[in-house]
Design a protein around this motif. Structure first.
Motif, PDB file in Angstrom:
ATOM      1  N   LEU A  21       0.863  -1.927  -7.082  1.00 55.51           N
ATOM      2  CA  LEU A  21       1.134  -0.762  -6.239  1.00 55.51           C
ATOM      3  C   LEU A  21       2.575  -0.299  -6.396  1.00 55.51           C
ATOM      4  CD1 LEU A  21      -0.571  -1.485  -2.779  1.00 55.51           C
ATOM      5  CD2 LEU A  21      -1.507  -0.306  -4.758  1.00 55.51           C
ATOM      6  N   GLU A  22       3.493  -1.264  -6.412  1.00 55.65           N
ATOM      7  CA  GLU A  22       4.911  -0.917  -6.566  1.00 55.65           C
ATOM      8  C   GLU A  22       5.133  -0.111  -7.845  1.00 55.65           C
ATOM      9  OE1 GLU A  22       7.696  -4.148  -4.372  1.00 55.65           O
ATOM     10  OE2 GLU A  22       6.873  -4.791  -6.291  1.00 55.65           O
ATOM     11  N   ASN A  23       4.508  -0.577  -8.925  1.00 54.87           N
ATOM     12  CA  ASN A  23       4.697   0.091 -10.215  1.00 54.87           C
ATOM     13  C   ASN A  23       3.998   1.443 -10.276  1.00 54.87           C
ATOM     14  OD1 ASN A  23       6.213  -2.095 -11.134  1.00 54.87           O
ATOM     15  ND2 ASN A  23       4.408  -3.164 -11.902  1.00 54.87           N
ATOM     16  N   LYS A  24       2.790   1.495  -9.742  1.00 55.85           N
ATOM     17  CA  LYS A  24       2.004   2.727  -9.813  1.00 55.85           C
ATOM     18  C   LYS A  24       2.604   3.839  -8.968  1.00 55.85           C
ATOM     19  CE  LYS A  24      -2.651   4.621  -9.315  1.00 55.85           C
ATOM     20  NZ  LYS A  24      -4.091   4.314  -9.162  1.00 55.85           N
ATOM     21  N   PHE A  25       3.064   3.497  -7.766  1.00 58.11           N
ATOM     22  CA  PHE A  25       3.571   4.511  -6.839  1.00 58.11           C
ATOM     23  C   PHE A  25       5.095   4.593  -6.822  1.00 58.11           C
ATOM     24  CE2 PHE A  25      -0.688   3.535  -5.364  1.00 58.11           C
ATOM     25  CZ  PHE A  25      -1.210   4.778  -5.027  1.00 58.11           C
ATOM     26  N   GLU A  26       5.741   3.733  -7.632  1.00 57.90           N
ATOM     27  CA  GLU A  26       7.206   3.692  -7.715  1.00 57.90           C
ATOM     28  C   GLU A  26       7.830   3.499  -6.333  1.00 57.90           C
ATOM     29  OE1 GLU A  26       8.431   7.183  -9.822  1.00 57.90           O
ATOM     30  OE2 GLU A  26       7.822   6.379 -11.768  1.00 57.90           O
ATOM     31  N   ILE A  27       7.331   2.489  -5.644  1.00 55.07           N
ATOM     32  CA  ILE A  27       7.850   2.136  -4.324  1.00 55.07           C
ATOM     33  C   ILE A  27       8.182   0.650  -4.296  1.00 55.07           C
ATOM     34  CG2 ILE A  27       6.565   3.970  -3.152  1.00 55.07           C
ATOM     35  CD1 ILE A  27       4.529   1.880  -2.274  1.00 55.07           C
ATOM     36  N   ARG A  28       8.829   0.227  -3.217  1.00 55.09           N
ATOM     37  CA  ARG A  28       9.162  -1.188  -3.033  1.00 55.09           C
ATOM     38  C   ARG A  28       8.401  -1.723  -1.821  1.00 55.09           C
ATOM     39  NH1 ARG A  28      15.372   0.217  -2.655  1.00 55.09           N
ATOM     40  NH2 ARG A  28      14.330   1.989  -1.694  1.00 55.09           N
ATOM     41  N   ILE A  29       7.740  -2.884  -1.996  1.00 59.27           N
ATOM     42  CA  ILE A  29       6.951  -3.499  -0.918  1.00 59.27           C
ATOM     43  C   ILE A  29       7.321  -4.985  -0.845  1.00 59.27           C
ATOM     44  CG2 ILE A  29       4.629  -3.828   0.066  1.00 59.27           C
ATOM     45  CD1 ILE A  29       3.632  -1.703  -1.938  1.00 59.27           C
ATOM     46  N   PRO A  30       8.434  -5.312  -0.209  1.00 59.19           N
ATOM     47  CA  PRO A  30       8.846  -6.721  -0.172  1.00 59.19           C
ATOM     48  C   PRO A  30       8.001  -7.604   0.739  1.00 59.19           C
ATOM     49  CG  PRO A  30      10.361  -5.364   1.087  1.00 59.19           C
ATOM     50  CD  PRO A  30       9.424  -4.421   0.405  1.00 59.19           C
ATOM     51  N   GLU A  31       7.310  -7.015   1.730  1.00 59.02           N
ATOM     52  CA  GLU A  31       6.531  -7.819   2.678  1.00 59.02           C
ATOM     53  C   GLU A  31       5.151  -7.211   2.893  1.00 59.02           C
ATOM     54  OE1 GLU A  31       7.505 -10.632   3.719  1.00 59.02           O
ATOM     55  OE2 GLU A  31       9.691 -10.652   3.754  1.00 59.02           O
ATOM     56  N   PHE A  32       4.185  -8.074   3.172  1.00 52.09           N
ATOM     57  CA  PHE A  32       2.865  -7.607   3.564  1.00 52.09           C
ATOM     58  C   PHE A  32       2.163  -8.678   4.391  1.00 52.09           C
ATOM     59  CE2 PHE A  32       1.888  -9.827  -0.441  1.00 52.09           C
ATOM     60  CZ  PHE A  32       0.777 -10.578  -0.083  1.00 52.09           C
ATOM     61  N   VAL A  33       1.140  -8.253   5.114  1.00 49.52           N
ATOM     62  CA  VAL A  33       0.262  -9.191   5.807  1.00 49.52           C
ATOM     63  C   VAL A  33      -1.141  -8.591   5.800  1.00 49.52           C
ATOM     64  CG1 VAL A  33       0.581  -8.249   8.142  1.00 49.52           C
ATOM     65  CG2 VAL A  33       0.022 -10.658   7.850  1.00 49.52           C
TER      66      VAL A  33
ATOM     67  N   TRP B  23      -4.592  -4.292   5.823  1.00 52.21           N
ATOM     68  CA  TRP B  23      -3.300  -4.606   5.229  1.00 52.21           C
ATOM     69  C   TRP B  23      -2.182  -3.838   5.944  1.00 52.21           C
ATOM     70  CZ3 TRP B  23      -2.238  -7.328   0.462  1.00 52.21           C
ATOM     71  CH2 TRP B  23      -3.378  -7.834  -0.185  1.00 52.21           C
ATOM     72  N   TYR B  24      -1.094  -4.530   6.212  1.00 51.69           N
ATOM     73  CA  TYR B  24       0.150  -3.876   6.620  1.00 51.69           C
ATOM     74  C   TYR B  24       1.152  -4.102   5.491  1.00 51.69           C
ATOM     75  CZ  TYR B  24      -1.272  -2.831  11.403  1.00 51.69           C
ATOM     76  OH  TYR B  24      -1.915  -2.306  12.508  1.00 51.69           O
ATOM     77  N   LEU B  25       1.632  -3.020   4.910  1.00 48.71           N
ATOM     78  CA  LEU B  25       2.591  -3.087   3.818  1.00 48.71           C
ATOM     79  C   LEU B  25       3.967  -2.653   4.321  1.00 48.71           C
ATOM     80  CD1 LEU B  25       0.505  -1.393   0.959  1.00 48.71           C
ATOM     81  CD2 LEU B  25       0.651  -3.831   1.523  1.00 48.71           C
ATOM     82  N   GLY B  26       4.962  -3.504   4.096  1.00 46.14           N
ATOM     83  CA  GLY B  26       6.323  -3.172   4.490  1.00 46.14           C
ATOM     84  C   GLY B  26       7.034  -2.413   3.389  1.00 46.14           C
TER      85      GLY B  26
ATOM     86  N   LEU C  45     -18.100  -7.079   2.431  1.00 45.01           N
ATOM     87  CA  LEU C  45     -16.777  -6.486   2.662  1.00 45.01           C
ATOM     88  C   LEU C  45     -16.849  -4.976   2.427  1.00 45.01           C
ATOM     89  CD1 LEU C  45     -13.785  -6.975   3.324  1.00 45.01           C
ATOM     90  CD2 LEU C  45     -13.390  -7.328   0.871  1.00 45.01           C
ATOM     91  N   LYS C  46     -16.692  -4.202   3.509  1.00 46.03           N
ATOM     92  CA  LYS C  46     -16.906  -2.753   3.445  1.00 46.03           C
ATOM     93  C   LYS C  46     -15.777  -2.025   2.726  1.00 46.03           C
ATOM     94  CE  LYS C  46     -19.246   0.953   4.826  1.00 46.03           C
ATOM     95  NZ  LYS C  46     -20.643   1.213   4.405  1.00 46.03           N
ATOM     96  N   GLY C  47     -14.538  -2.467   2.924  1.00 54.35           N
ATOM     97  CA  GLY C  47     -13.436  -1.748   2.289  1.00 54.35           C
ATOM     98  C   GLY C  47     -12.075  -2.276   2.683  1.00 54.35           C
ATOM     99  N   VAL C  48     -11.052  -1.478   2.348  1.00 49.17           N
ATOM    100  CA  VAL C  48      -9.653  -1.834   2.583  1.00 49.17           C
ATOM    101  C   VAL C  48      -9.008  -0.736   3.418  1.00 49.17           C
ATOM    102  CG1 VAL C  48      -7.402  -2.093   1.465  1.00 49.17           C
ATOM    103  CG2 VAL C  48      -9.410  -3.199   0.482  1.00 49.17           C
ATOM    104  N   LYS C  49      -8.226  -1.137   4.406  1.00 48.23           N
ATOM    105  CA  LYS C  49      -7.461  -0.183   5.207  1.00 48.23           C
ATOM    106  C   LYS C  49      -5.989  -0.581   5.140  1.00 48.23           C
ATOM    107  CE  LYS C  49     -11.248   0.934   8.396  1.00 48.23           C
ATOM    108  NZ  LYS C  49     -11.382   2.357   8.049  1.00 48.23           N
ATOM    109  N   VAL C  50      -5.122   0.385   4.882  1.00 46.44           N
ATOM    110  CA  VAL C  50      -3.695   0.124   4.707  1.00 46.44           C
ATOM    111  C   VAL C  50      -2.880   0.885   5.744  1.00 46.44           C
ATOM    112  CG1 VAL C  50      -1.714   0.665   3.222  1.00 46.44           C
ATOM    113  CG2 VAL C  50      -3.719  -0.474   2.258  1.00 46.44           C
ATOM    114  N   THR C  51      -1.895   0.211   6.313  1.00 49.81           N
ATOM    115  CA  THR C  51      -0.900   0.839   7.185  1.00 49.81           C
ATOM    116  C   THR C  51       0.478   0.474   6.652  1.00 49.81           C
ATOM    117  OG1 THR C  51      -2.358   0.590   9.113  1.00 49.81           O
ATOM    118  CG2 THR C  51      -0.037   1.059   9.537  1.00 49.81           C
TER     119      THR C  51
END
Length: 511
Positions: A396-408, A423-426, A459-465
């Motif tokens: 994700l970091e590479n594809k969207f050119e963002i930084r995500i140091p933390e997740f849960v 998913w919670y992405l920091g 597993l129905k899907g993925v939800k991201v915040t």
């Protein structure tokens, strides 16, 4: 010419040249024999008949057959609690002078792990091995004259009866040899400050007085410290105040998830060196460049065993089933995940520290940490380990050119009654949650066949915040503490995740 640095570098080079590389399997056999001999007259040694094990033709096999697996809860309930009731010679001769406090990645309650004088010495010996290994890295002589910022927990240990307590990094730093103290920063006075925010503020205030050549500490907290220094002095990057910074020694967690956000704080590339120092001992170190793998330290008071990391062998609480098979060092296979077990000079026996590893180079006994047994998401058969999650987040970091140091992440039922991975992405960068969810789902499908099957069934899907990464640090501050050895949990059960979501809403009412 940095004359003193050249002398130190020459000594390190010579020591590395003269120190033979032992045969790991023989080293491990000898370590186990030494452990059993030392502990045979303890209560634990008598109970499990160490004397008889030592008489066996195959000591390692007899040891595996006679002594069960222990996680912290089991060994503390059955054995270690006796130390706090005044008993001696429980799982190791005498009484430990220290107990390492470790909340690990779960719960508010600190574990209290015995740390003997033999373990303090073993950690020091491992540190010397790490310094010796610097001869394999292309570092100039003047590097060896620079100061080292060791960002651990407070060295102001707490006296409890006949022993002292603190985190392992604080215990180790409190025992730094006298000849190293002039290199050690932030120094004894600042290191004793217990409150993380106060300690980091003092570091920021004093930063321009130091010539830092190396950093050492857990990535998430190191990032926060560097940001504070940069903010305090209104800098563009950390090299504006520490121009000679050349090395960062990471530890305890995989560095890759933090790589992108960490590098954004630098003015030029530095050498990252991974180490594996847990509350239970110094297990492995990176001794060569161009890799993130670490060599197991096989001759230094820790005996290793490995259990294949498969759902059938892992209980819901992350402990091992009684029938889980154990694999000795010589029989491990590369690129397969294992649960790591240790027996140590602190009286831990067949002890599950909770980490999973894989061997990347068997001939060198090199490993990488791949996750935690409790960070295994398998609610609906998805069988996701943390290393697979880390890899997907890096995509994700590479594809969207963002930084995500933390997740849960957690698995729970949505309003429609179906299971989703939440998913919670920091990240401080902008990206659309729906697009991140779609890309994350695809990355996990491609990386894990079990996940792909689960996605076609239960597993129905993925939800991201997406949220501010600081929320993760504040969560740790609320539930455990900031800094030191504290690591953010990556996978939560539904009950814990409900607390997490409540906390996030309280912090960000608009979300």
């Amino acid at each position: 010419m940095a004359i003193f640095g050249s002398i130190i570098k020459s000594i390190i080079d010579l020591k590395e040249t003269l120190t033979p590389e032992g045969e790991a399997v023989k080293d491990q056999e000898q370590v186990l024999v030494n452990l059993l001999k030392k502990a045979k007259d303890t209560s634990f040694g008598k109970h499990y008949k160490f004397e008889k094990i030592l008489e066996s033709e195959d000591v390692r096999k007899a040891f595996a057959e006679k002594v069960p697996y222990f996680d912290y809860n089991k060994i503390d309930k059955e054995w270690w609690h006796k130390y706090h009731e005044g008993e001696e010679n429980v799982t190791w001769p005498g009484k430990p002078p220290y107990f390492a406090l470790s909340s690990g990645t779960t719960g508010k309650t600190s574990k209290r792990i015995p740390v003997t004088e033999e373990m303090v010495e073993a950690i020091r010996n491992a540190g010397i091995k790490q310094v010796s290994a610097l001869s394999n890295f292309d570092l100039p002589p003047d590097f060896f004259e620079k100061e080292i910022m060791m960002l651990g927990s407070s060295t102001d240990l707490h006296k409890e009866g006949d022993h002292q307590e603190g985190e392992i990094s604080g215990i180790s730093a409190s025992r730094i040899p006298f000849w190293f103290r002039s290199y050690y920063k932030p120094g004894e006075e600042i290191s004793k400050i217990d409150e993380w925010d106060d300690r980091v503020q003092k570091i920021a205030e004093n930063a321009e007085e130091w010539d830092i050549g190396a950093l050492s500490g857990i990535p998430s907290w190191m990032e926060l410290m560097l940001k504070k220094v940069i903010e305090h002095h209104n800098l563009n990057h950390i090299h504006e105040i520490w121009p000679n910074l050349q090395v960062y020694t990471s530890g305890g967690v995989a560095f890759e998830p933090y790589e992108k956000s960490f590098n954004a704080l630098l003015g030029k590339p530095i050498q990252v060196i991974d180490t594996y120092l847990a509350s239970e001992g110094f297990l492995a170190l990176q001794d060569r460049p161009d890799t993130h793998s670490m060599r197991l330290i096989t001759d230094n008071g820790i005996y290793f065993e490995f259990v294949p990391f498969k759902p059938d062998y892992i209980n819901q609480d992350g402990s091992l089933t009684e029938d889980a098979p154990v694999i000795p060092l010589e029989e491990v296979e590369e690129e397969k995940d294992y649960v790591i077990l240790i027996s140590t000079v602190s009286g831990a026996w067949r002890y599950l520290i909770g980490d999973t590893i894989k061997f990347t180079d068997k001939s060198r006994n090199e490993i990488r940490i791949t996750g935690r047994t409790k960070f295994f998401l398998n609610v609906v058969g998805s069988q996701l380990s943390v290393n697979k999650m880390n890899d997907a987040v890096q995509e994700l970091e590479n594809k969207f050119e963002i930084r995500i140091p933390e997740f849960v992440v957690a698995a729970k039922r949505g309003e429609d009654g179906e299971y989703y991975h939440y998913w919670y992405l920091g990240t401080e960068d902008k990206a659309e949650d729906d697009k991140l969810a779609e890309a994350l789902d695809e990355a996990l499908k491609n990386a894990n066949k079990n996940y792909k099957v689960a996605r076609s069934k239960a597993l129905k899907g993925v939800k991201v915040t997406t949220i501010d990464p600081n929320m993760f640090h504040e969560w740790n501050a609320k539930n455990k503490k900031k800094g030191g050895q504290v690591k953010m949990e990556k996978v939560m059960n539904e009950e814990k995740f409900a607390e997490w979501e409540k906390f996030i809403k309280e912090q960000s009412p608009a979300t």
